[in-house]
Design a protein around this motif. Sequence first.
Motif, PDB file in Angstrom:
ATOM      1  N   HIS A  46      -4.366 -11.530  -6.445  1.00 45.71           N
ATOM      2  CA  HIS A  46      -3.714 -11.555  -5.139  1.00 45.71           C
ATOM      3  C   HIS A  46      -2.230 -11.790  -5.362  1.00 45.71           C
ATOM      4  N   LEU A  47      -1.457 -10.748  -5.161  1.00 45.35           N
ATOM      5  CA  LEU A  47       0.000 -10.793  -5.319  1.00 45.35           C
ATOM      6  C   LEU A  47       0.430 -11.106  -6.751  1.00 45.35           C
ATOM      7  N   ASN A  87     -15.952 -12.796   2.042  1.00 48.59           N
ATOM      8  CA  ASN A  87     -15.981 -14.006   2.864  1.00 48.59           C
ATOM      9  C   ASN A  87     -14.901 -13.995   3.940  1.00 48.59           C
ATOM     10  N   HIS A  88     -14.584 -12.791   4.458  1.00 46.01           N
ATOM     11  CA  HIS A  88     -13.581 -12.669   5.510  1.00 46.01           C
ATOM     12  C   HIS A  88     -13.816 -11.324   6.207  1.00 46.01           C
ATOM     13  N   ASP A  92     -12.978  -7.541   5.008  1.00 54.09           N
ATOM     14  CA  ASP A  92     -14.063  -6.653   4.602  1.00 54.09           C
ATOM     15  C   ASP A  92     -14.007  -5.336   5.383  1.00 54.09           C
ATOM     16  N   LYS A 176      -2.799   0.076  -2.661  1.00 56.40           N
ATOM     17  CA  LYS A 176      -2.060  -0.480  -1.531  1.00 56.40           C
ATOM     18  C   LYS A 176      -1.680  -1.930  -1.757  1.00 56.40           C
ATOM     19  N   LEU A 177      -2.172  -2.509  -2.831  1.00 54.11           N
ATOM     20  CA  LEU A 177      -1.991  -3.948  -3.013  1.00 54.11           C
ATOM     21  C   LEU A 177      -0.869  -4.275  -3.981  1.00 54.11           C
ATOM     22  N   GLY A 178      -0.152  -3.247  -4.426  1.00 52.59           N
ATOM     23  CA  GLY A 178       0.967  -3.509  -5.310  1.00 52.59           C
ATOM     24  C   GLY A 178       0.585  -3.470  -6.774  1.00 52.59           C
TER      25      GLY A 178
END
Lengths: 195, 178
Positions: A46-47, A87-88, A92, A176-178
């Motif tokens: 994540h990042l 878990n979100h 999801d 899309k997440l870099g």
Amino acid sequence: MRVASLMSKTLIPLVAGLALSASSFAAEYKIDTKGAHAFITFKIPHLGYSWLLGRFNSFEGKFTYDPENLEASTVEVVVDTASIDSNHAERDKHLRGDDYLDTDKFGQAKFVSTEVTDQGNGNFLLTGDLTLHGVTKSITIKASKVGEGPDPWLGYRAGFSGTTVLKLKDFGIPEKLGPASSRVTMELYVEGIRQ
Amino acid sequence: MLKNTTQTYGSVSKCLHWVIALFIIGMFALGLWMVDLSYYDSWYVKAPHYHKSIGMLLGAAMAFRLIWRWANPKPKHIVSHKPWEVTLASTVHGVLYLLVFGIIATGYLIPTADGRGIDVFNWFTVPAIGTLMENQEDIAGDVHYWLAMFLIGLVILHALAAIKHHVLDKDATLKRML
């Protein structure tokens, strides 16, 4: 006469049967998804600062496994990609959308093994074709046996774990997440029940 | 004159009508825009937060509007309106209300599908009612989108009808909402 006939009637087929089963003892196992003793989990940076973990809740598969001839083993697993669970719910939903897995179009991911390379001490490389996001590509999973033996409920089980790293780009999944999050690590834990 | 009369709308009804109209159109644009933001856009987290917060407040405003509507006299239809115009207008009004409530409800069901509440501007939290169905966030999301599309279509029809009454029929239909 009687003894000879007994021998030819029972013992010989028995021995022959034993010899036959020993040479081709690649037992069929069903992955225990019903009892949820198998997990397809993933983690992605994540990042670049931490990890995000999730899993696919719905899949099924089977494998053949012979401890004496590991390289003859085969594996086949089909994953319901829409069962992704991080878990979100909102995330999801986004992951199922066409920015990522596009599960309306590519509802299934499939892995079919093509080669097993025994590395000794229960470690092996499991190579196979992974179909994900409509793209089929050969991947290699670094795997090892966790254990095997009779279970307390009169069955017989064997468990394995494995990891592999997938590049999203290789499967045509938009990045899309870099750049920090271009690869996803898959961690697999399967327990099979001998059929 | 705060309350409606049988001849025209009061200022509370007018205010509710125009403020809610403005927010609904804004929310439509915000909703379409925010889902295409890139992950590294500084609005990526804020825009959905505002969309959800405003949505919940709109729900409260709409509930008050409905109560106000029932607690007030209903302005009579203008006599020059033809019966088909009256029927069509009333139907559209009713469907507009239903759509707005439907959009708010389905919007609410998306982020609350996993039991998380909605933080309204970090001011208070609207609690989740839990998971009502499997893949709730996906189903609610699709319905939310199509109801919004339908609503905007009807809003255009509603606005065109108001302009038609004002410009062509030259009656008081639009004026009594101003």
